[in-house]
Design a protein around this motif. Sequence first.
Motif, mmCIF file in Angstrom:
data_model
loop_
_atom_site.group_PDB
_atom_site.id
_atom_site.type_symbol
_atom_site.label_atom_id
_atom_site.label_comp_id
_atom_site.label_asym_id
_atom_site.label_seq_id
_atom_site.Cartn_x
_atom_site.Cartn_y
_atom_site.Cartn_z
ATOM 1 N N ARG A 38 70.585 70.955 10.504
ATOM 2 C CA ARG A 38 69.623 70.515 9.491
ATOM 3 C C ARG A 38 70.068 70.920 8.098
ATOM 4 O O ARG A 38 69.793 70.227 7.129
ATOM 5 C CB ARG A 38 68.229 71.073 9.815
ATOM 6 C CG ARG A 38 67.563 70.350 10.979
ATOM 7 C CD ARG A 38 66.099 70.667 11.194
ATOM 8 N NE ARG A 38 65.572 71.797 10.497
ATOM 9 C CZ ARG A 38 65.622 73.069 10.923
ATOM 10 N NH1 ARG A 38 66.208 73.361 12.059
ATOM 11 N NH2 ARG A 38 65.086 74.042 10.219
ATOM 12 N N ALA A 39 70.778 72.027 7.978
ATOM 13 C CA ALA A 39 71.287 72.457 6.673
ATOM 14 C C ALA A 39 72.450 71.583 6.216
ATOM 15 O O ALA A 39 72.784 71.557 5.033
ATOM 16 C CB ALA A 39 71.732 73.918 6.728
ATOM 17 N N ALA A 40 73.067 70.847 7.146
ATOM 18 C CA ALA A 40 74.240 70.028 6.829
ATOM 19 C C ALA A 40 73.884 68.571 6.533
ATOM 20 O O ALA A 40 74.788 67.741 6.392
ATOM 21 C CB ALA A 40 75.235 70.094 7.986
ATOM 22 N N LEU A 41 72.602 68.240 6.443
ATOM 23 C CA LEU A 41 72.220 66.848 6.159
ATOM 24 C C LEU A 41 72.889 66.383 4.877
ATOM 25 O O LEU A 41 72.910 67.098 3.876
ATOM 26 C CB LEU A 41 70.699 66.723 6.054
ATOM 27 C CG LEU A 41 69.929 66.964 7.345
ATOM 28 C CD1 LEU A 41 68.425 66.881 7.093
ATOM 29 C CD2 LEU A 41 70.351 65.997 8.424
ATOM 30 N N GLY A 42 73.462 65.184 4.929
ATOM 31 C CA GLY A 42 74.159 64.628 3.778
ATOM 32 C C GLY A 42 75.635 64.993 3.741
ATOM 33 O O GLY A 42 76.369 64.473 2.905
ATOM 34 N N GLN A 43 76.080 65.849 4.646
ATOM 35 C CA GLN A 43 77.486 66.247 4.679
ATOM 36 C C GLN A 43 78.251 65.428 5.715
ATOM 37 O O GLN A 43 77.677 64.908 6.667
ATOM 38 C CB GLN A 43 77.623 67.730 5.024
ATOM 39 C CG GLN A 43 77.048 68.643 3.978
ATOM 40 C CD GLN A 43 77.144 70.110 4.401
ATOM 41 O OE1 GLN A 43 77.708 70.454 5.411
ATOM 42 N NE2 GLN A 43 76.552 70.977 3.595
ATOM 43 N N ARG A 44 79.539 65.360 5.528
ATOM 44 C CA ARG A 44 80.412 64.665 6.468
ATOM 45 C C ARG A 44 80.681 65.572 7.662
ATOM 46 O O ARG A 44 81.006 66.731 7.507
ATOM 47 C CB ARG A 44 81.718 64.299 5.780
ATOM 48 C CG ARG A 44 82.627 63.452 6.616
ATOM 49 C CD ARG A 44 83.708 62.801 5.754
ATOM 50 N NE ARG A 44 84.085 61.466 6.113
ATOM 51 C CZ ARG A 44 83.319 60.423 6.316
ATOM 52 N NH1 ARG A 44 82.047 60.530 6.214
ATOM 53 N NH2 ARG A 44 83.802 59.235 6.625
ATOM 54 N N VAL A 45 80.538 65.009 8.874
ATOM 55 C CA VAL A 45 80.823 65.733 10.101
ATOM 56 C C VAL A 45 81.652 64.841 11.030
ATOM 57 O O VAL A 45 81.604 63.620 10.924
ATOM 58 C CB VAL A 45 79.538 66.183 10.842
ATOM 59 C CG1 VAL A 45 78.763 67.208 10.031
ATOM 60 C CG2 VAL A 45 78.651 65.012 11.201
ATOM 61 N N ALA A 46 82.383 65.477 11.898
ATOM 62 C CA ALA A 46 83.138 64.760 12.931
ATOM 63 C C ALA A 46 82.689 65.316 14.275
ATOM 64 O O ALA A 46 82.690 66.528 14.479
ATOM 65 C CB ALA A 46 84.635 64.966 12.736
ATOM 66 N N LEU A 47 82.284 64.421 15.162
ATOM 67 C CA LEU A 47 81.792 64.808 16.478
ATOM 68 C C LEU A 47 82.740 64.286 17.548
ATOM 69 O O LEU A 47 83.220 63.160 17.455
ATOM 70 C CB LEU A 47 80.412 64.211 16.749
ATOM 71 C CG LEU A 47 79.325 64.356 15.692
ATOM 72 C CD1 LEU A 47 78.071 63.616 16.126
ATOM 73 C CD2 LEU A 47 79.032 65.806 15.434
ATOM 74 N N ARG A 48 82.964 65.085 18.545
ATOM 75 C CA ARG A 48 83.664 64.642 19.752
ATOM 76 C C ARG A 48 82.643 64.732 20.866
ATOM 77 O O ARG A 48 82.019 65.779 21.074
ATOM 78 C CB ARG A 48 84.881 65.509 20.059
ATOM 79 C CG ARG A 48 85.922 65.526 18.975
ATOM 80 C CD ARG A 48 86.438 64.118 18.641
ATOM 81 N NE ARG A 48 87.212 64.108 17.405
ATOM 82 C CZ ARG A 48 86.804 63.604 16.258
ATOM 83 N NH1 ARG A 48 85.609 63.071 16.151
ATOM 84 N NH2 ARG A 48 87.577 63.596 15.195
ATOM 85 N N LEU A 49 82.475 63.616 21.600
ATOM 86 C CA LEU A 49 81.392 63.519 22.565
ATOM 87 C C LEU A 49 81.881 63.624 24.003
ATOM 88 O O LEU A 49 83.059 63.396 24.289
ATOM 89 C CB LEU A 49 80.640 62.199 22.363
ATOM 90 C CG LEU A 49 80.140 61.935 20.931
ATOM 91 C CD1 LEU A 49 79.394 60.623 20.870
ATOM 92 C CD2 LEU A 49 79.299 63.085 20.432
ATOM 93 N N ALA A 50 80.955 63.913 24.894
ATOM 94 C CA ALA A 50 81.269 64.137 26.307
ATOM 95 C C ALA A 50 81.920 62.923 26.956
ATOM 96 O O ALA A 50 82.692 63.069 27.880
ATOM 97 C CB ALA A 50 80.008 64.529 27.065
ATOM 98 N N GLY A 51 81.633 61.737 26.506
ATOM 99 C CA GLY A 51 82.233 60.538 27.085
ATOM 100 C C GLY A 51 83.604 60.220 26.525
ATOM 101 O O GLY A 51 84.207 59.215 26.873
ATOM 102 N N GLY A 52 84.111 61.071 25.627
ATOM 103 C CA GLY A 52 85.412 60.833 25.020
ATOM 104 C C GLY A 52 85.328 60.143 23.666
ATOM 105 O O GLY A 52 86.332 60.006 22.970
ATOM 106 N N GLU A 53 84.143 59.700 23.270
ATOM 107 C CA GLU A 53 83.982 59.014 22.000
ATOM 108 C C GLU A 53 84.060 59.999 20.839
ATOM 109 O O GLU A 53 83.870 61.194 21.004
ATOM 110 C CB GLU A 53 82.626 58.282 21.917
ATOM 111 C CG GLU A 53 82.406 57.214 22.945
ATOM 112 C CD GLU A 53 81.925 57.791 24.256
ATOM 113 O OE1 GLU A 53 81.356 58.886 24.266
ATOM 114 O OE2 GLU A 53 82.150 57.141 25.283
ATOM 115 N N ALA A 54 84.323 59.443 19.673
ATOM 116 C CA ALA A 54 84.326 60.225 18.439
ATOM 117 C C ALA A 54 83.397 59.530 17.448
ATOM 118 O O ALA A 54 83.377 58.310 17.358
ATOM 119 C CB ALA A 54 85.733 60.306 17.861
ATOM 120 N N VAL A 55 82.627 60.314 16.744
ATOM 121 C CA VAL A 55 81.758 59.801 15.685
ATOM 122 C C VAL A 55 82.066 60.642 14.456
ATOM 123 O O VAL A 55 81.964 61.858 14.491
ATOM 124 C CB VAL A 55 80.256 59.913 16.058
ATOM 125 C CG1 VAL A 55 79.380 59.441 14.909
ATOM 126 C CG2 VAL A 55 79.962 59.126 17.328
#
Length: 183
Positions: A43-60
Amino acid sequence: MRWDALFADLEAQLDAADDDVSAMHAERVRAEVASVELRDRLRAALGQRVALRLAGGEAVDGVLRGAGPDWLLVEDPAGEALVPTAAVLLLDGLTRSLAAPPGAVERRLGLASVLRGVARDRSAVRIWLRGDAGGVLTGTVDRVGADHLDLARHAVDEARRPGSVRGVVTVPLPALTCLRRSG
C-alpha cells in the motif's frame, strides 16, 4: 593516578550502557520489522513501478495502482492486471516504506469482493491459472463465491450470449494467478 582510574572506570560504564541501549534498540527494530506485513509495504508503494513474477510463470511489470488485503492491481502496457497476492512468487521494486494500517472497509475489500465487481460489469476477461495444465481461460465471470468463481467460457472478443458460451467452469480462487479485463 587515582583520577585516571576513576575516569577510565566511568568511561567503561558509559560504554557498557551505550552497548546496552544499542542492543535494546536493535532488538526493538527487529521486533518492529518482524511485525510488518507485505500488504503494508504494498500500500505504501502505490503509484510506483513494480515487477511481479507469478506462480504460473507469468510476469507482470508496471505501476501498482491498488493493493488490498489479498490482491494487487498493476497497470502495464497490456492494461490492468488483477493479481492475488498468494500468486506472487517475487516482487521487485518495493521500498522499505510502510503505509498506515488499513481502515475497516479496506480490510474487508478482499479478492472475492473485487471479483464480484468484475462479475457485475460483465466484461470479458482472461484468467491465468497456476500449474502446467492451467493455461489461460477466457470468458465472463458469472458468479463469485467465498473461495471460487464460475466462468462462462467464450472467446474474449465475443459477448456472453447463449450461442457463444462453450461451458461454465468453476475456478478455485487459489488457482488464479492473474485476471485481465478485455478491451
